[in-house]
Structure formats: structure tokens, C-alpha cells
Design an enzyme around this catalytic site. Sequence first.
Site, PDB file in Angstrom:
ATOM      1  N   HIS A  58       0.866  -1.187   0.000  1.00  0.00           N
ATOM      2  CA  HIS A  58       0.000   0.000   0.000  1.00  0.00           C
ATOM      3  C   HIS A  58       0.901   1.235   0.000  1.00  0.00           C
ATOM      4  CE1 HIS A  58      -3.757  -2.227   0.810  1.00  0.00           C
ATOM      5  NE2 HIS A  58      -2.960  -3.028   1.505  1.00  0.00           N
ATOM      6  N   ASP A 303       1.971  -6.863   2.629  1.00  0.00           N
ATOM      7  CA  ASP A 303       0.776  -6.091   2.999  1.00  0.00           C
ATOM      8  C   ASP A 303       1.207  -4.841   3.775  1.00  0.00           C
ATOM      9  OD1 ASP A 303      -1.814  -5.245   3.288  1.00  0.00           O
ATOM     10  OD2 ASP A 303      -2.402  -6.741   4.772  1.00  0.00           O
TER      11      ASP A 303
END
Length: 428
Positions: A58, A303
Amino acid sequence: MSKTLIRGAKVLGGEPQDVLIDGETIVQVGAGLSAEGAEVVEAGGKVLLPGLVDLHTHLREPGREDSETVLTGTRAAASGGYTAVFAMANTFPVADTAGVVEQVWRLGKEHGYCDVRPIGAVTVGLEGQKLAELGAMHESAAGVTVFSDDGKCVHDAVIMRRALEYVKAFDGVVAQHAQEPRLTEGAQMNEGVVSAELGLGGWPAVAEESVIARDVLLADHVGSRVHICHLSTAGSVEIVRWAKSRGIRVTAEVTPHHLLLTDELVRSYNPVYKVNPPLRTERDVLALREALADGTIDIVATDHAPHPHEDKDCEWAAAAMGMVGLETALSVVQETMVDTGLLDWAGVADRMSHAPARIGRAEGHGRPVSAGEPANLTLVDTAYRGPVDPAGFASRSRNTPYEGRELPGRVTHTWLRGKATLVDGKLT
């Protein structure tokens, strides 16, 4: 073009060898190499790996630059040994059009610390109601091959089927955030003994497992590729193992934190341990390690989920979910998989470079360390051991669960197409 001679490196953990880079390419691998005018890096027995590839990052830009930007995120990636990252679509605006994915891709090209491959949203606005512009994103300059509503589950079976059918036309893959929303309403942590004792809303394993079971059957029906994001339970492992035994085109990832941390840490009520999916039990952790070792789980993906201080420095219920991971991933994998004897360094190269590049169709990455290949490389001091200090992170955020914890291994050098992005642990 410049030359670099890496001297005495253990290529994939093997016997020490020299590696000569000329321009963007590895031109020789062997013993006793020399090259006039080359910059010499004394590897001293360090392990040389292909540049790492993260299929689940992200970067927050556009829209949440207070958490991370493409620049700071790719600097963090280079610090962690990565030469390519796949940027998730839950930005503001959502990366559900060719215009947004091209913006992210161009920012990655501009900054140059690693290649950035945008992930396109499966549905418009991540709302799960209407398919996004999958074809247009694939045909854009960004060449999107991976699509995900990560952060939200594509919970409608019809929408999921249509997405799988659509991406099959260009060999794309749908990466599913497996979370049945009705089963996790108000959930704060893993459902089990600890949640019962703490009085926190439980997040049952079946909320993940039921979606995985549905989606591998849909992928089989359609004949398409599905990828399971951040698999976290022993039951999920068994479903993926069964699907692979049937020849279903499913791949799966595990995060470093799910390989090491358990729900017992939530007893501290420290929101740094709040993550989606939640930290699970020791039994789950051991099952995930075994599955990564035997290939049931294909890859490690970080992640990497950066958040500003105020989103984590608050009461548990109000805190955002997520942890940063790019700069500590390889160390956690060394501790949980290499130092335990479950994987050798060639196995790490497969799970953290070769396989994620193959799943995401990242051309030029995840290649062998051999003559004629692109010089995307990372050098690791595996003998190092020291405490994690987030103050030294390149990421804009500091929400790591490992602060002060001793971990092994330290990335000292990273090369992207022959250009050093990290030298002696410092960004160039």
C-alpha cells in the site's frame, strides 16, 4: 555504462562467487573475476538474492500522502531489498480507471527506487457493485495484470465470477481479500480464547475460509487465475492445498507478521497489533510456516500498510488496521523460515522473488542470478542481528510491531537494473 564487481557473495546461499554487472545486466558469475574500472563491492560471505518482489504493497498515493507516498514507499522497498512492488488500489481516488493507475505507474518511473506496478480495483470505488475498467487498465501504459479490492472482499459471487472471466482474456489474476463481511461485523481480533477473555469482537476463521472455498470453485468453473491475499488460518491452508491437488489455478500469499506473531499479543491492547486479517493462534502460525515451506502457500507478501501516528496512537477500537512491513520482511522470513530450517536461501528467493514476479507477470524481475539476466539484486548480511528501530525507516510511517525486537539479517545493498539504490545500508 558503469561496471560493478560483487566479490565473494553466496549466491542464493551457496558457495562464494563473484558477480560482474555491466550496465543493466549481469555479464559473469564465477570465481576469481576481475574487471578493469569496476566498482568493487566486497560481499564477505553475504547472501546475494534476486531483487525481491512484493505483490501486496500500500503506497497510499494519491490521497493519503500523510501515510506514505510513492517516493517514500519505494525508498522503504529499496531499503528492504525490493526491486519491484505491486501497489494496491485502495487510494483516494480509487485506482479503478486507466488514468489513476497510470498516475501511480508514472510516479514510480519518476522516483526510480524500484519498479511500481499498480494493481487495479476489481469494482468501481471498491464498492462491490459494478466491475471497474479492467480492460482499459490492462491496456494502459501501466499494463495492469493484477486486480484486487483489497481492504474489502469481492463478496458478490456473480461479480467475482465476471471478474475472473474478464481477466482470463489477457492472463490477468484477481487477488481476493477473503473476508465474508457479514461474519466480521464489529470484529476486532481473532475469534477464540483471547477474544473471549478480553471481551473484544471475534473475527472467525470461517469468515476467511468460506470465501476462499467459494472462489477456488469459481476459478475452477471459469478456468481462470485467483490469488488469495494474506492467508492467515490453518483451515485456509487446507482449502488451498485441496484446490491445488485438483489442478485449480490458485496461488496464495502469507505476510511476515502472520508467520511470527499471534493473537496473544493483543492482550497488551497496543493497536500496533491490530491488522486485517487479525493475528491468529500459534497453531495457525505453525501451519502457515509449513505451508510456505511445502509450496502450498506460494509467496510472502508484506501487505505494507502505513498509517500516520494519530491513527494508531489511540484506543484499540478506534485504531486503523495494518502494519508497515517492507523494511523488516526479509528479517522476519529469515527468523521464521531460514533459521528454523524450513527454507534455504534458494527457497526464500523463490517465495520472495521468482514466484511473486511470475504471478504478477513482472517482466525482468524474479530472474536467476546468472549471466545475461537483468541486474536486479539484493545483498544480505545474514549474520547481523539487532533491534528494530523505526526511527531509521525510510517509510513515512512507523507502525511496526517489531520496535525494539531483535531480528536477524540486514539488507546492505540493492541494485535496480545495475544501478545501486542502497549502498552499505544507506539509500543513494
